[in-house]
Design a protein around this motif. Structure first.
Motif, PDB file in Angstrom:
ATOM      1  N   ARG A  22       0.840  -1.256  -0.151  1.00  0.00           N
ATOM      2  CA  ARG A  22      -0.123   0.022  -0.026  1.00  0.00           C
ATOM      3  C   ARG A  22       0.905   1.240  -0.033  1.00  0.00           C
ATOM      4  O   ARG A  22       0.512   2.256  -0.546  1.00  0.00           O
ATOM      5  CB  ARG A  22      -0.955   0.002   1.268  1.00  0.00           C
ATOM      6  N   ALA A  23       2.031   1.161   0.672  1.00  0.00           N
ATOM      7  CA  ALA A  23       2.973   2.226   0.857  1.00  0.00           C
ATOM      8  C   ALA A  23       3.460   2.737  -0.701  1.00  0.00           C
ATOM      9  O   ALA A  23       3.603   3.733  -1.071  1.00  0.00           O
ATOM     10  CB  ALA A  23       3.968   2.164   1.665  1.00  0.00           C
ATOM     11  N   ALA A  24       3.758   1.598  -1.238  1.00  0.00           N
ATOM     12  CA  ALA A  24       4.452   1.668  -2.726  1.00  0.00           C
ATOM     13  C   ALA A  24       3.471   2.187  -3.657  1.00  0.00           C
ATOM     14  O   ALA A  24       3.834   3.252  -4.515  1.00  0.00           O
ATOM     15  CB  ALA A  24       5.107   0.325  -3.165  1.00  0.00           C
ATOM     16  N   ALA A  25       2.110   1.650  -3.447  1.00  0.00           N
ATOM     17  CA  ALA A  25       0.934   2.460  -4.360  1.00  0.00           C
ATOM     18  C   ALA A  25       1.037   3.675  -3.902  1.00  0.00           C
ATOM     19  O   ALA A  25       0.594   4.578  -5.095  1.00  0.00           O
ATOM     20  CB  ALA A  25      -0.329   1.395  -4.165  1.00  0.00           C
ATOM     21  N   ARG A  26       0.702   4.402  -2.785  1.00  0.00           N
ATOM     22  CA  ARG A  26       0.730   5.494  -2.337  1.00  0.00           C
ATOM     23  C   ARG A  26       1.788   6.410  -3.204  1.00  0.00           C
ATOM     24  O   ARG A  26       1.689   7.839  -3.408  1.00  0.00           O
ATOM     25  CB  ARG A  26       0.772   5.684  -0.923  1.00  0.00           C
ATOM     26  N   LEU A  27       3.015   5.933  -3.064  1.00  0.00           N
ATOM     27  CA  LEU A  27       4.183   6.626  -3.656  1.00  0.00           C
ATOM     28  C   LEU A  27       4.330   6.415  -5.028  1.00  0.00           C
ATOM     29  O   LEU A  27       5.381   7.139  -5.429  1.00  0.00           O
ATOM     30  CB  LEU A  27       5.480   6.301  -3.064  1.00  0.00           C
ATOM     31  N   LYS A  28       3.538   5.657  -5.636  1.00  0.00           N
ATOM     32  CA  LYS A  28       3.444   5.483  -7.160  1.00  0.00           C
ATOM     33  C   LYS A  28       4.866   5.103  -7.647  1.00  0.00           C
ATOM     34  O   LYS A  28       5.477   5.388  -8.591  1.00  0.00           O
ATOM     35  CB  LYS A  28       3.165   6.911  -8.134  1.00  0.00           C
ATOM     36  N   MET A  29       5.043   3.853  -6.911  1.00  0.00           N
ATOM     37  CA  MET A  29       6.345   3.207  -7.004  1.00  0.00           C
ATOM     38  C   MET A  29       6.095   1.654  -6.929  1.00  0.00           C
ATOM     39  O   MET A  29       4.950   1.296  -6.462  1.00  0.00           O
ATOM     40  CB  MET A  29       7.603   3.600  -6.452  1.00  0.00           C
ATOM     41  N   THR A  30       7.014   0.693  -7.297  1.00  0.00           N
ATOM     42  CA  THR A  30       6.839  -0.525  -6.949  1.00  0.00           C
ATOM     43  C   THR A  30       7.508  -0.938  -5.661  1.00  0.00           C
ATOM     44  O   THR A  30       8.245  -0.299  -5.096  1.00  0.00           O
ATOM     45  CB  THR A  30       7.610  -1.627  -8.144  1.00  0.00           C
ATOM     46  N   GLN A  31       7.061  -2.231  -5.317  1.00  0.00           N
ATOM     47  CA  GLN A  31       7.492  -2.533  -3.665  1.00  0.00           C
ATOM     48  C   GLN A  31       9.064  -2.805  -3.544  1.00  0.00           C
ATOM     49  O   GLN A  31       9.676  -2.304  -2.826  1.00  0.00           O
ATOM     50  CB  GLN A  31       6.735  -3.740  -3.250  1.00  0.00           C
ATOM     51  N   PRO A  32       9.873  -3.343  -4.647  1.00  0.00           N
ATOM     52  CA  PRO A  32      11.252  -3.619  -4.324  1.00  0.00           C
ATOM     53  C   PRO A  32      11.986  -2.436  -4.143  1.00  0.00           C
ATOM     54  O   PRO A  32      12.834  -2.329  -3.308  1.00  0.00           O
ATOM     55  CB  PRO A  32      11.547  -4.508  -5.735  1.00  0.00           C
ATOM     56  N   PRO A  33      11.842  -1.262  -4.894  1.00  0.00           N
ATOM     57  CA  PRO A  33      12.712  -0.158  -4.794  1.00  0.00           C
ATOM     58  C   PRO A  33      12.459   0.736  -3.327  1.00  0.00           C
ATOM     59  O   PRO A  33      13.338   1.230  -2.593  1.00  0.00           O
ATOM     60  CB  PRO A  33      12.426   0.715  -5.880  1.00  0.00           C
ATOM     61  N   LEU A  34      11.064   0.439  -2.960  1.00  0.00           N
ATOM     62  CA  LEU A  34      10.764   1.037  -1.663  1.00  0.00           C
ATOM     63  C   LEU A  34      11.608   0.237  -0.516  1.00  0.00           C
ATOM     64  O   LEU A  34      11.835   0.741   0.318  1.00  0.00           O
ATOM     65  CB  LEU A  34       9.137   0.949  -1.432  1.00  0.00           C
ATOM     66  N   SER A  35      11.317  -1.013  -0.693  1.00  0.00           N
ATOM     67  CA  SER A  35      12.376  -2.072   0.376  1.00  0.00           C
ATOM     68  C   SER A  35      13.638  -1.558   0.422  1.00  0.00           C
ATOM     69  O   SER A  35      14.207  -1.514   1.342  1.00  0.00           O
ATOM     70  CB  SER A  35      12.122  -3.384   0.197  1.00  0.00           C
TER      71      SER A  35
END
Length: 297
Positions: A22-35
């Motif tokens: 959900r955080a990645a979607a909020r930031l308009k990015m995918t989950q791996p780079p967020l991790s």
């Protein structure tokens, strides 16, 4: 290792959502780079900020504390450009104003009220100074604006006439000068004891008075620099004094006032004064606001 604003924003988003997807979607990015952002942030901070497994994400004790600071840093980063623009435009900032004591009698208060109303984000610092101290303070950049008495060096300073007023004679209630029914002249003064302005600390008023009423040295019973002190001495019966008309606003019991006859009806001048080399953008805005307070020369 330093962290970035993007890493802080990623961390705050995960802390709010407690879910990487959900955080990645909020930031308009995918989950791996967020991790990867969170991992880099934790390395930079030197502490684990999040507990995560396949079922949930929670904040560690360090993460709870860091979240508060992260929000503060992001808020500062978001507002800093606007603050810089406001300071650059002069709509916020600090203006330091020096003023003579006599200028507080009816002038300074109204001026400050107008500045507070029209430039609420400009802070004003006040410093009571005689004119020569203001001149030095402007040159040393200790103050930005003065409320001072002329004359001034036109090459170093910009100035604008702010207020003009008559001179009065202050005398103890019942004094003969108060009963004349007309302005007092030099001939009326005679050998009256006088509480006189200091020729060094209050040179402007000293020169103005002696240009109208030659005061013999033996008649000057006291020499002081502040108008309020003069009035207290007048109330004590020590002598008469020559004061600006605004001093009549001071409710000193036992003191009365009568106009002093002068070649110029309103000889006492108060000027706005500033250093021409001033780099304070807020000063320009203050001068614009005070433009309508000036009187014609």
């Amino acid at each position: 290792m330093a962290f970035t604003l993007e890493q802080l924003r990623g961390f705050v988003a995960v802390a709010d959502e407690l879910h990487f997807g959900r955080a990645a979607a909020r930031l308009k990015m995918t989950q791996p780079p967020l991790s990867r952002q969170i991992q880099k942030l934790e390395r930079a901070v030197g502490a684990q900020l999040l507990e995560r497994d396949n079922r949930r994400v929670t904040l560690t004790a360090a993460g709870e504390v860091f979240l508060t600071e992260a929000r503060r840093l992001l808020a500062l980063a978001d507002t800093a450009p606007e603050v810089a623009r406001r300071v650059s435009s002069g709509s916020s900032g600090i203006v330091r104003i020096g003023f003579t004591a006599a200028s507080t009698y009816g002038i300074l208060g109204g001026l400050l009220n107008d500045l507070a109303r029209e430039l609420p984000d400009v802070d004003v610092d006040l410093a009571e100074m005689v004119t020569r101290e203001q001149v030095a303070g402007l040159l040393d950049e200790e103050i930005d604006l003065g409320l001072a008495r002329p004359p001034f060096d036109a090459e170093s300073f910009g100035s604008r006439l702010l207020h003009r007023e008559p001179m009065l004679v202050a005398a103890r209630t019942g004094h003969r000068l108060l009963e004349l029914g007309r302005p007092v002249t030099a001939a009326d003064i005679g050998a009256e004891p006088v509480v006189m302005h200091s020729p060094t600390r209050a040179r402007y008023f000293y020169d103005l008075v002696v240009g109208v009423v030659p005061v013999a040295s033996e008649n000057a019973v006291h020499v002081v620099s502040q108008v309020l002190t003069m009035l207290w001495l007048v109330a004590a019966g020590r002598g008469i004094a020559f004061v600006p008309a605004s001093a009549a606003r001071l409710p000193i019991e036992g003191v009365g006032f009568v106009r002093l006859a002068t070649p110029v009806p309103e000889p006492v001048e108060l000027h706005l004064l500033w250093a021409r080399q001033s780099r304070n953008p807020a000063l320009r805005r203050v001068l614009e606001v005070l433009e309508r307070h000036t009187v014609s020369a």
